[in-house]
Write an enzyme that holds these catalytic residues in place. Sequence first.
Site, mmCIF file in Angstrom:
data_model
loop_
_atom_site.group_PDB
_atom_site.id
_atom_site.type_symbol
_atom_site.label_atom_id
_atom_site.label_comp_id
_atom_site.label_asym_id
_atom_site.label_seq_id
_atom_site.Cartn_x
_atom_site.Cartn_y
_atom_site.Cartn_z
ATOM 1 C CG ASN A 169 46.044 44.358 68.588
ATOM 2 O OD1 ASN A 169 44.998 44.699 68.037
ATOM 3 N ND2 ASN A 169 46.828 43.427 68.091
ATOM 4 C CB CYS A 226 38.179 35.401 62.136
ATOM 5 S SG CYS A 226 39.758 35.176 62.914
ATOM 6 N NE ARG A 233 41.141 35.003 67.342
ATOM 7 C CZ ARG A 233 41.332 36.234 66.831
ATOM 8 N NH1 ARG A 233 41.146 36.428 65.562
ATOM 9 N NH2 ARG A 233 41.668 37.250 67.607
ATOM 10 C CG ASP A 249 49.217 39.942 65.648
ATOM 11 O OD1 ASP A 249 48.838 40.683 66.563
ATOM 12 O OD2 ASP A 249 48.646 38.877 65.360
ATOM 13 N NE ARG A 293 38.915 43.961 61.588
ATOM 14 C CZ ARG A 293 38.445 42.866 62.189
ATOM 15 N NH1 ARG A 293 38.142 41.803 61.471
ATOM 16 N NH2 ARG A 293 38.293 42.821 63.499
HETATM 17 C C1 EPZ Z 1 45.110 39.351 70.522
HETATM 18 O O1 EPZ Z 1 44.011 38.543 70.134
HETATM 19 C C2 EPZ Z 1 45.339 40.303 69.364
HETATM 20 N N1 EPZ Z 1 44.145 41.116 69.133
HETATM 21 C C3 EPZ Z 1 45.659 39.493 68.097
HETATM 22 O O2 EPZ Z 1 45.960 40.422 67.061
HETATM 23 C C4 EPZ Z 1 46.903 38.647 68.355
HETATM 24 O O3 EPZ Z 1 47.170 37.853 67.227
HETATM 25 C C5 EPZ Z 1 46.661 37.738 69.576
HETATM 26 O O4 EPZ Z 1 46.299 38.559 70.720
HETATM 27 C C6 EPZ Z 1 47.892 36.912 69.936
HETATM 28 O O5 EPZ Z 1 48.956 37.773 70.215
HETATM 29 C C7 EPZ Z 1 43.896 42.160 69.956
HETATM 30 O O6 EPZ Z 1 44.628 42.422 70.897
HETATM 31 C C8 EPZ Z 1 42.685 42.988 69.631
HETATM 32 P P1 EPZ Z 1 44.597 35.244 72.312
HETATM 33 P P2 EPZ Z 1 43.322 37.529 71.210
HETATM 34 O O7 EPZ Z 1 43.418 35.212 73.202
HETATM 35 O O8 EPZ Z 1 43.312 38.161 72.543
HETATM 36 C C9 EPZ Z 1 43.230 30.745 71.857
HETATM 37 C C10 EPZ Z 1 45.779 41.409 64.936
HETATM 38 O O9 EPZ Z 1 46.137 41.001 63.826
HETATM 39 N N2 EPZ Z 1 42.202 31.084 72.851
HETATM 40 O O10 EPZ Z 1 45.957 35.495 72.896
HETATM 41 O O11 EPZ Z 1 42.037 37.089 70.630
HETATM 42 C C11 EPZ Z 1 42.962 31.430 70.520
HETATM 43 O O12 EPZ Z 1 42.064 30.661 69.759
HETATM 44 C C12 EPZ Z 1 45.097 40.454 65.902
HETATM 45 O O13 EPZ Z 1 45.935 42.582 65.368
HETATM 46 C C13 EPZ Z 1 41.395 30.066 73.350
HETATM 47 O O14 EPZ Z 1 41.529 28.896 72.983
HETATM 48 O O15 EPZ Z 1 44.362 36.334 71.178
HETATM 49 C C14 EPZ Z 1 44.335 31.491 69.902
HETATM 50 O O16 EPZ Z 1 44.621 30.258 69.277
HETATM 51 C C15 EPZ Z 1 44.875 39.069 65.286
HETATM 52 N N3 EPZ Z 1 40.435 30.387 74.263
HETATM 53 C C16 EPZ Z 1 45.264 31.674 71.113
HETATM 54 O O17 EPZ Z 1 44.494 31.290 72.261
HETATM 55 C C17 EPZ Z 1 40.239 31.672 74.702
HETATM 56 O O18 EPZ Z 1 39.345 31.902 75.554
HETATM 57 C C18 EPZ Z 1 45.729 33.104 71.300
HETATM 58 O O19 EPZ Z 1 44.595 33.914 71.434
HETATM 59 C C19 EPZ Z 1 41.065 32.693 74.174
HETATM 60 C C20 EPZ Z 1 42.041 32.372 73.252
#
Ligand code: EPZ
Length: 431
Positions: A24, A117, A122, A309, A401
Amino acid sequence: MTDCLKIQGGNPLRGSIRVQGSKNAALPLMAAAVMAKGRTTLCNVPDLADIRTMILIIESLGGVVERSGDQLILDTGPIHSNKIPEEYMRKMRSSLFLLGPLIARFGGAEANLPGGCAIGERKIDIHLSGFEQLGAFVQMDETQSNLQITVGRLTGANIRLSYPSVGATENLMMAAALAKGETIIFNAACEPEVQDLQAMLNQMGANIEGAGTTTIRIQGVERLEPVRYHVIPDRIAAGTWMIAAGITRGELQLEGVRTDHIGSLIHVLKQSGVEITRMDAETIRVRMMKRPKAVERITTAPYPLFPTDLQAQLMVFFTVADGKSIMRETVFERRFQHVEMLRRMSAEISVSGSSAVIQGISRLNGAQVRATDLRAGAGLILAGLAARGTTILEGIHHVDRGYEHVVDVLSACGADIQRTKTSLLLTETAS
Ligand code: EPZ
C-alpha cells in the site's frame, strides 16, 4: 482447475520472516514516478499480483518497467497516454492512484470508474471533489462509468476531506505537488503510506509538509526529478505474521518491521498475553505459549487507531481466545465476509450491523472455505494453521494480491501448507 491451499493445522510456527515491502506504499509510489520523466528506482517492492498489474498499466501508458530482485526501475519518460485502460481500472482499484499524476503531468486524465468490491462500494467522490477544488473539470458519461478530467495546470486550494481517505489524500498530494500555488489538505489521512509518499515526493523536488498529521501543506513546484527510493515495510503483512505466531502458539522473529507503524496491534496482542520483544530497531520476537485472553472491544478506524486491514486476522485470533470479544468495523461497510467461513470452522460469531461478537472456543476445526477478499483470505489461512485437521482454502488469488510467496514463508516456519488444485483434491478424496 483453480488454485487452492491445503493446510494441516496444529504446527506452532517457529523461525524468522523478513517482512515484505509495503504493497500500500509501493502502489502510490509507482504512480508518483509517472510525474518525473526519466528512470525512477524503487527498492523493497514486493512481487505481488497488484504490483504486476500496476506495472502493466504504466506500460500500457507507454512507460518501461523492469524488475531486478526487489527493485523496480520505472522509465516514465516515454509515457504518451493519459487514459487508463478500462480492463485495469476494473481489475484493480488502486489504478486510481494514477489520476493525480496524469492530471499533473498531462493536464488531464481519462479512466473508467473502478467498481466496488467484496468489502464495500469504494466510491471515489472524495478524490473527484478534490480535483475539482484544484480547478479540474470532471465529466462522467451517462452510464456514470467513463471519467474525463481536464484542466491544463491545476491551481492550489484549501481542501477539506469529508473522510480521511488514504487514497484521496495520496492522489491529491500528487496532483497538488505540480499545481500553481499552495494547497492545504485538511482532515487528511495519517497512515504511514501517506508519510512514505511525502518523503519520496520531497526527494523528487516537491515541497510538502505535514504527512502523518491531519493537515498537509503542499507548495506547488514546476517539475519533479526521478529518484531512487526505498519502500517502507508492509505493516499489515507484519501484523498478519504476528497474529500467526500468536494463534499457533509459536515463536517468530520478524525482520524489517517498523514497530511504530503497528502500535495499535502490539497493544492488543500484549493484552491477549502475547510476548512481544524488540530485538533491535527493525526486529521483533513474537511468542505465545498459552491460550490467548479475549480483549473486550476493538474498533477499526483511521491510523493510528486499529487498522481495518487487520480486522479479519484479529477476529480469527479471538475465535480461540478465552472469553468474549466485540469487534466493530467502521471503515468499510461489508468487511465481515470471513465470518460465514469461520462459522464453518466451528467459530462462534454473531454479527449485528457493523459489530461482531466473538465467543472464544478452545479450537477451530478444519473445513473447506473460500476467500472473498485479500484480508479475509489472510485470516482464513491463520484459521487453517491453528485448526484441528485439514483446511482447504479456495479463492487464493485474493491472497496473492497482497502476500508475497505466502506458502514458502509459512512452510519455512514449520507450517504444513501447500498450493494445489481443487480438482486434484477431488481425485485424492475419491481414491
Ligand atoms: C487504502 O484503500 C488501502 N489500499 C486499503 O487496503 C485500506 O483498507 C484503506 O486504505 C483504509 O485504510 C491501498 O492503499 C492500496 P479509503 P483506499 O479511501 O484508499 C470511503 C488492503 O487490504 N471513501 O481510505 O481505497 C471508502 O468507501 C486494502 O490492502 C469514499 O466514500 O481507502 C471506505 O469506506 C483494502 N469516497 C473509506 O472511505 C472516496 O472518494 C476508506 O477508504 C474514497 C473513500
